[in-house]
Design a protein around this motif. Structure first.
Motif, PDB file in Angstrom:
ATOM      1  N   THR A 151      17.844  17.666 -20.828  1.00 32.11           N
ATOM      2  CA  THR A 151      17.770  16.269 -21.302  1.00 32.11           C
ATOM      3  C   THR A 151      16.541  16.125 -22.164  1.00 32.11           C
ATOM      4  OG1 THR A 151      16.536  15.654 -19.330  1.00 32.11           O
ATOM      5  CG2 THR A 151      18.927  15.363 -19.265  1.00 32.11           C
ATOM      6  N   PRO A 152      16.604  15.252 -23.218  1.00 28.28           N
ATOM      7  CA  PRO A 152      15.460  15.075 -24.129  1.00 28.28           C
ATOM      8  C   PRO A 152      14.252  14.587 -23.357  1.00 28.28           C
ATOM      9  CG  PRO A 152      17.429  14.100 -25.066  1.00 28.28           C
ATOM     10  CD  PRO A 152      17.767  14.449 -23.644  1.00 28.28           C
ATOM     11  N   PRO A 153      13.059  14.804 -23.901  1.00 30.27           N
ATOM     12  CA  PRO A 153      11.836  14.370 -23.204  1.00 30.27           C
ATOM     13  C   PRO A 153      11.742  12.844 -23.182  1.00 30.27           C
ATOM     14  CG  PRO A 153      11.311  15.199 -25.391  1.00 30.27           C
ATOM     15  CD  PRO A 153      12.766  15.509 -25.160  1.00 30.27           C
ATOM     16  N   LYS A 154      11.087  12.352 -22.155  1.00 28.33           N
ATOM     17  CA  LYS A 154      10.879  10.913 -22.067  1.00 28.33           C
ATOM     18  C   LYS A 154       9.910  10.423 -23.131  1.00 28.33           C
ATOM     19  CE  LYS A 154      11.781  10.686 -17.081  1.00 28.33           C
ATOM     20  NZ  LYS A 154      11.225  10.294 -15.739  1.00 28.33           N
ATOM     21  N   ASP A 155       8.927  11.230 -23.488  1.00 24.90           N
ATOM     22  CA  ASP A 155       7.936  10.852 -24.498  1.00 24.90           C
ATOM     23  C   ASP A 155       8.196  11.702 -25.748  1.00 24.90           C
ATOM     24  OD1 ASP A 155       5.838   9.985 -25.978  1.00 24.90           O
ATOM     25  OD2 ASP A 155       4.288  11.024 -24.804  1.00 24.90           O
ATOM     26  N   ASN A 156       8.684  11.020 -26.823  1.00 26.20           N
ATOM     27  CA  ASN A 156       8.958  11.755 -28.060  1.00 26.20           C
ATOM     28  C   ASN A 156       7.760  11.799 -28.998  1.00 26.20           C
ATOM     29  OD1 ASN A 156       8.857   9.153 -28.857  1.00 26.20           O
ATOM     30  ND2 ASN A 156      10.909   9.089 -29.790  1.00 26.20           N
ATOM     31  N   GLY A 157       6.584  11.337 -28.538  1.00 24.93           N
ATOM     32  CA  GLY A 157       5.388  11.353 -29.373  1.00 24.93           C
ATOM     33  C   GLY A 157       5.426  10.327 -30.491  1.00 24.93           C
ATOM     34  N   ASN A 158       6.241   9.274 -30.334  1.00 32.09           N
ATOM     35  CA  ASN A 158       6.392   8.197 -31.325  1.00 32.09           C
ATOM     36  C   ASN A 158       6.988   8.719 -32.647  1.00 32.09           C
ATOM     37  OD1 ASN A 158       6.286   5.522 -31.972  1.00 32.09           O
ATOM     38  ND2 ASN A 158       4.220   5.572 -32.804  1.00 32.09           N
TER      39      ASN A 158
END
Length: 1331
Positions: A1116-1123
């Protein structure tokens, strides 16, 4: 000598012919004959127009009246195939003659029967013609009645026009002309025949002989015997023609010119000339290819020459011509003949060509062929043996009638068929038919017809044909058998059934023709009369009984033209028919009728003029000779035309006279009045009985005719000491009184050295010994009752000029100077031809001449001087006599060069009390260098230049202070050095001293129009320039909230705003709104700042399946995409034994993958890094379980998959972005949309759909939508929208497009543009977007 033979033809009266009575032959009797012989009736031929020569009685002769043959006065035998008379023949027979006397005898008022018409034919004796003897003229006495000769029907030969030269026989020769036989014609004219049709009004009235040029005898109701001696009224005659046209003979196809000359010594204007053929035909309207009229005037001999050119003459050009010249009350005329002979070997003309009209619209239009509809005088050509057309028609089938009729020239096919019905036909018995079809059948439109044929043999098979096409049985055509009868029934007959029918029985056939008759169209609603005024709209309405009926609109019995260029419009609405006249005129008055097949409706239209009102009447005037005349009146209505008259004569416009009609004003303008313009002037409005009158009186003031001196500019040059005598002609009525003056001194006749003399029509000035003081203007004053005239004569006593004054040197350059001087006070009474210039150094005594050619100007630029050395110059004046003494030397001057003028002077800033200007240094700076600049200004309306800087400024920018608000000033700048001030550079326009309010405008840099991205920890330093005056107020908001100064530093200047973040954090991301305000003007810009960081690791990694050497991973994609969006993943694997990590794949975009080529027997762990624009995540997520790769033979678990539904509503993955474009350069707008099914893309500007506009091009490729704007202008700026629509929904995105390239108010002021032009430019910029 035997008498000539005479043939008389007696035609019955009109009433007898109309009642169908047979003509009664009478015995023509000579006066008291002892044994009269019977006269044979001969048909009188109608005279050709070439034989009907004159319209006016000839002076000194007896008037002639000829009786034209009419339709009702001659009984003609109709041949078996002769067609019915045409409308043209009827019109020609019934058209009244244009001559002032009646051509036919009207019945008596008491109802008495008019007398019959008699045709008299005279021919020379047969013996004389046979023997070739010349006819012997008699003394004019009638033959003795006691021994009459038998009269035979012999046609008289027409005399040659060239041999009958007497144009106007005198009364004494009338009897002789009547009894003299014609001279012998030429051999080629022996076949030329002529017949005369005359009218005898009463047996008791003697018939005098009438002389005529182209006939032998002419009888008519002329004067009685007692009236022959009375003078005949004729137009006033005078000798105007000094050369008259002469009779001539030419061949067919030849050219000839007739010349008439009029002397114009006693004529004030050009005479009027008319060329007439026959009695009435004015040849001015017949000019064209074969006839040309020419007029010339020789000024030296004062002779008018009038020429008539006939090109490629034809037979019908022969005849009598007349030339009439008219000038005021003078009149002159002459007659001449033209004979056209056929060339040898020419063929006779086909008699059928007589019924052809003259060419219309072709190259022969305008020729003199007006007699085509009349009978030809030439004998009929031999047409071969007579053919009995009726016998041919009787033996022909009905379907061949039309072909035979056209073959023999029969055009009335309906009349022929009616006559064929009356002819009893003998039916030929055949083997197939016992009874054939009738020759013709007739049926009403919509009715039924039965065609019956009786067969001799009922077993024979029949076939029916229509126009050669076989007819098949159908509901329209029904075939019946009744014994031996065969019947064809035609139901519901229409106009298409009007055709030829035939029936074939074996080898035999019979034919017939069916005529379908239309039912009459009746009038349901009649036309109503109309009474209106000019320029109004007229609509006539009539209703008929049938829709689409063909009707005719008539005016006074003539069909109304309804072409494209016609004034009449015809329209039809169902059964209603309309005739529309949009702009009625008085000519539209008349009786209008609508003709239908079942009736006629008519009504009268009366178009009256609008009431005439006179706002300004003509005024009497007294005009000086040579002055313009302006007669003006003002009437209502204004569209009424009119005519101007002088002393009762119509005034025609020419080069000197101009007639003006503008609205209500009518004006007569005469450029230069003459004595002949005196008289009573009348203006007559067209169509009105009222007229406006005024009197013009031309007076002749005295004149001095200086042109007789033949001196240029009336200047007399004489050498001092010589004698001068001037003689000048003068005119004036009465003789004027003459006074000579020089200045204020009157020159007397009793003077000694200078005296004036006047005698007769000239005056003279005498100076015995001329002196220098005699130079000057001499004034001549003439006075009489009509006015006063003055003239000046300049006398020059020639001498050498005085020396000029000392020259001035106003401008000095580096090696040159500019010198000017004044001409000498006395030029020797002779124009100064030029000047010589000499120069010398101040310390030297040697003068050097600078020019060898005379200089005509009073300025000169000596060159090639040494800079720093003082010089002097002097001048010599030269005239025609010689050279003057030298002038005094000029003041010493030293050449030094000044700089050129400053460049690019513009306004930099304006406040309520100051104006700041800036400029650039001069392009050329001399050896003296540049000391500084001097700034001056001048208030509008004054010429005083005020120095702004008391001390020179070395800068190229200066602010003028202390100005009054609202004042308009003009600024100039001079460059100063030791040589002086340069040429000033001045602003092109005045400057208004007033604070300029420039609306704010934010100039967002190109890289800030999109999202501005920075990484965490980096510095953010953004500079946003803007414009506006006075200094705008700047305000920043983030997401609608004020910005904390502790987080973001903002610094504002006059022209930009700076936003600074030392270390960017993710909390600094967002939309920053910048607002710039100047008074009520506001501009806003939004900056999107995005601070990005490394993403976090994926949330979880799961091994879904293991088979063979493959492992399926899901995460699953990360919760924090680094904005920032996740751009990919990096997958690594490690053997459980070594736990060394190896990269399997990088930049992988999906959230599931299958790892292949794993080693059998090993056990693997997997970890995944997330990646965005900043790079890989700092940590990776490792799978909790391991994947053991076992040997083959194991069962692989398969999963069942369901098909994914790819249907979705439109969604823009990349929106439109607000952008700027440069005017004149193509601009594009781009966005991307995803939709399934494919969406329909619509582009809109300001909520208005863009359709078929060549300035826009729209593309859509793989979901990428592009709008290209070709060479945009400021008008193309605005809000653009891209809208995508499919069955599941719709979506749209917007953006704002601004077009650069226009100028702001402040920029226009800097360029020196006037305020009124700036205001116009700014208004146009505001109006264009509103459109």
């Amino acid at each position: 000598m035997p008498l000539p033979e005479i043939t008389l033809e007696v035609s019955p009266p009109t009433e007898a012919v109309a009642d169908g009575k047979e003509p009664v032959e009478t015995d023509g009797k000579t006066p008291e004959p002892s044994e009269p012989e019977p006269l044979q009736a001969v048909e009188a031929q109608e005279p050709s127009p070439t034989e009907t020569n004159t319209n006016q009685p000839q002076p000194g002769g007896v008037g002639v009246k000829e009786q034209a043959e009419s339709e009702n006065s001659t009984v003609k035998e109709e041949g078996p195939c002769s067609p019915p008379p045409t409308d043209e023949d009827s019109a020609a027979a019934t058209t009244p003659s244009p001559t002032p006397h009646a051509e036919s005898v009207a019945p008596e008022s008491n109802g008495a029967m008019p007398l019959p018409e008699i045709t008299l034919e005279v021919s020379p004796p047969t013996e004389a013609v046979a023997d070739g003897k010349e006819p012997v003229e008699t003394d004019g006495k009638k033959p003795e009645p006691s021994e009459p000769e038998p009269l035979q029907a012999v046609e008289a030969q027409e005399p040659s026009p060239t041999e009958t030269n007497t144009n106007q026989p005198q009364p004494d020769d009338a009897a002789a002309a009547a009894t003299t036989p014609p001279p012998k014609p030429h051999a080629e004219d022996a076949s030329s025949l002529k017949k005369l049709s005359v009218e005898l009004p009463n047996d008791s009235v003697p018939v005098p002989a009438m002389g005529r040029k182209d006939s032998v005898w002419s009888l008519g109701d002329g004067q009685g015997a007692d009236d022959l001696e009375k003078p005949i009224d004729s137009p006033p005659r005078s000798t105007l023609l000094i050369e008259s046209p002469q009779s001539a003979t030419i061949l067919v196809g030849g050219d000839i010119t007739f010349v008439a000359k009029v002397e114009a010594k006693d004529l004030l204007r050009k005479p009027t000339i008319k060329w007439i053929k026959g009695k009435w035909m004015d040849l001015a309207s017949k000019t064209g290819k074969h006839l040309q009229l020419k007029e010339t005037f020789e000024r030296l001999t004062k002779i008018h020459t009038f020429e008539m050119h006939i090109v490629k003459a034809k037979d019908n050009y022969a005849g009598n011509y007349r030339c009439e010249v008219t000038y005021k009350d003078k009149f002159d005329s002459c007659c001449f003949d033209l004979e056209v002979k056929e060339a040898e070997g020419s063929q006779n003309i086909d008699i059928r060509s007589a019924f052809k009209r003259s060419s219309e619209g072709q190259e022969d239009a305008g020729e003199l062929d007006f007699s085509g509809l009349l009978k030809h005088r030439e004998p009929k050509p031999d047409e071969g043996p007579d053919v009995d057309v009726w016998e041919i028609l009787k033996n022909a089938r009905p379907d061949q009638y039309e072909k035979i009729a056209f073959m023999y020239g029969i055009t009335d096919l309906r009349g022929l068929l009616k006559r064929m019905k009356k002819i009893t036909r003998v039916e030929k018995k055949t083997e197939a038919f016992a009874k054939k079809l009738d020759p013709a059948y007739q049926a009403d439109k919509g009715g039924k017809i039965r065609m019956v044929v009786d067969l001799a043999d009922p077993t024979i098979e029949l076939k029916w044909y229509k126009n050669g096409q076989e007819i098949r049985a159908c509901p329209k055509y029904i075939f019946e058998h009744k014994g031996t009868q065969r019947i064809m029934v035609i139901n519901n007959c229409s106009l298409n059934d009007d055709a030829a029918y035939s029936v074939a029985a074996g080898d035999e056939n019979c034919a017939t023709e069916l005529f379908v008759k239309e039912l009459p169209v009746k009038i349901v609603k009649k036309i109503e009369p109309v009474k209106t005024t000019v320029n109004e709209r007229i609509e006539l309405e009539c209703e008929v009984s049938e829709e689409g009926a063909q009707v005719k609109w008539m005016k006074n019995g003539v069909e109304v033209p309804t072409g494209v260029r016609s004034r009449y419009r015809v329209k039809c609405e169902g059964t209603k028919h309309f005739l529309v006249i949009d702009d009625a005129s008085r000519e539209d008055t008349g009786t209008y009728s609508l003709m239908a097949t079942g009736g006629t409706s008519e009504a009268h239209i009366q178009v009256d003029l609008k009431p005439l009102k006179i706002f300004q009447d003509l005024q009497d005037m007294k005009v000086m000779l040579g002055q313009p005349i302006n007669l003006q009146c003002e009437i209502f209505p204004g569209n009424v035309a009119g005519r101007w008259y002088r002393n009762g004569q119509l005034i025609q416009p020419n080069d000197r006279i101009n007639i003006v009609h503008k609205n209500k004003v009518h004006r007569l303008e005469v450029a230069t009045s003459t004595l002949h313009d005196t008289g009573d002037y009348t203006f007559v409005p067209e169509g009105y009985s009222q007229s406006l009158s005024a009197k013009i009186h031309i007076i002749d003031p005295p004149r001095v005719h200086l042109e007789s001196l033949n001196f240029p500019d009336n200047t007399i040059t004489i050498v001092a000491g010589n004698k001068l005598r001037l003689e000048i002609p003068i005119t004036g009525e009465p003789t004027p009184r003459v006074v000579w003056m020089k200045g204020e001194r009157v020159i007397l006749e009793s003077g000694n050295r200078v005296r004036a003399e006047t005698y007769g029509d000239q005056t003279s000035l005498t100076i015995d010994v001329t002196e220098r003081e005699d130079t000057g203007n001499y004034k001549i004053i003439l006075q009489n009752e009509a006015g006063e005239a003055t003239a000046s004569v300049k006398v020059k006593v020639v001498d050498i000029p005085d020396p000029p004054e000392s020259p001035l040197v106003p401008v000095v350059g580096g090696d040159w100077c500019s010198m000017t001087w004044e001409p000498p006070k006395y030029d020797g009474s002779s124009p100064i031809l030029g000047y010589y210039i000499e120069r010398k150094k101040k310390q030297s005594s040697r003068w050097m001449r600078l020019n060898f050619d005379l200089i005509k100007e009073t300025s000169f630029e000596p060159k090639k001087m040494i800079e720093g050395v003082p010089y002097e110059v002097r001048i010599f004046a030269v005239n025609a006599i010689g050279s003057s003494r030298p002038s005094e030397p000029s003041k010493a001057f030293t050449p030094l060069a000044v700089t050129s003028e400053p460049t690019m002077l513009v306004v930099d800033d304006i406040t309520d009390t100051t104006v700041t200007v800036k400029w650039r240094p001069p392009e050329t700076i001399g050896a003296a260098g540049l000391d500084g600049y001097l700034v001056e200004y001048c208030i509008e309306g004054t010429d005083d230049w005020v120095v702004s800087n008391k001390e020179l400024t070395e800068k190229t920018k200066f602010t003028i202070t202390g100005l009054t608000p609202g004042t308009r000033i003009l600024v100039r700048v001079k460059a100063m050095n030791a040589a002086g001030a340069s040429t000033p550079r001045t602003l092109q326009h005045h400057v208004m001293v007033k604070e300029i309010i420039e609306p704010p405008k934010i100039r967002v840099p190109r890289h800030l129009k999109q999202t501005y991205t920075r990484r965490v920890g980096e510095a953010v330093n953004l500079v946003v320039p803007f414009m506006g005056k006075p200094r705008p107020k700047v305000n920043w908001l983030k997401e609608g909230q004020p910005i904390e100064p502790t987080h973001v530093n903002i610094r504002n200047t006059d022209c930009d705003s700076i936003i600074f973040i030392r270390k960017a954090e993710r909390s600094h991301s967002g939309k920053y709104e910048m607002t710039v305000q100047v008074e009520n003007h506001v501009d806003t810009a939004i900056l999107d700042i995005q601070v990005v960081d490394l993403p976090g690791p994926p949330h979880s990694v799961t091994i879904e399946d293991v088979w063979g050497g493959n492992v399926a991973l899901v995460w699953t994609p990360p919760k924090d995409n680094g904005n920032a969006p996740i751009t990919g993943y990096t997958i690594q694997k490690a053997d459980k034994k070594t736990m060394e990590w190896f990269t399997c794949i990088e930049h992988y975009h999906r959230a599931c993958i299958t790892i292949t080529e794993l080693v059998v027997g090993n056990e693997y762990f997997f970890r995944i890094f997330a990646e965005n624009m900043c790079g890989l995540s700092e940590t990776a997520t490792q799978s909790k379980q391991s994947a053991l790769i076992v040997k083959e033979g194991m069962q692989v678990k398969t999963h069942e998959f369901t098909d994914h539904d790819f249907m979705e509503a439109p969604k823009f993955t990349q929106p439109l972005i607000n952008t700027f474009a440069i005017a004149g350069y193509n601009a594009t707008l781009n966005c991307s949309v995803r939709a399934n099914p494919k969406a329909k893309v619509v582009w809109m500007k300001n909520k208005i759909t863009i359709l078929d506009d060549p300035r826009y091009r729209m593309f859509s490729n793989q979901g990428v939508c592009t709008l290209e704007i070709r060479k945009p202008s400021p008008y193309d700026g605005g809000m653009y929208t891209c809208k995508a629509v499919n069955d599941l929904g719709e979506a749209q995105v917007d953006c704002k497009l601004e077009i650069k390239g226009g100028f702001t108010f402040f920029e226009l002021m800097q360029r020196g543009v006037p305020l009124h032009l700036i205001d116009k430019y700014m208004n146009e910029k505001v109006v264009e977007p509103q459109k």
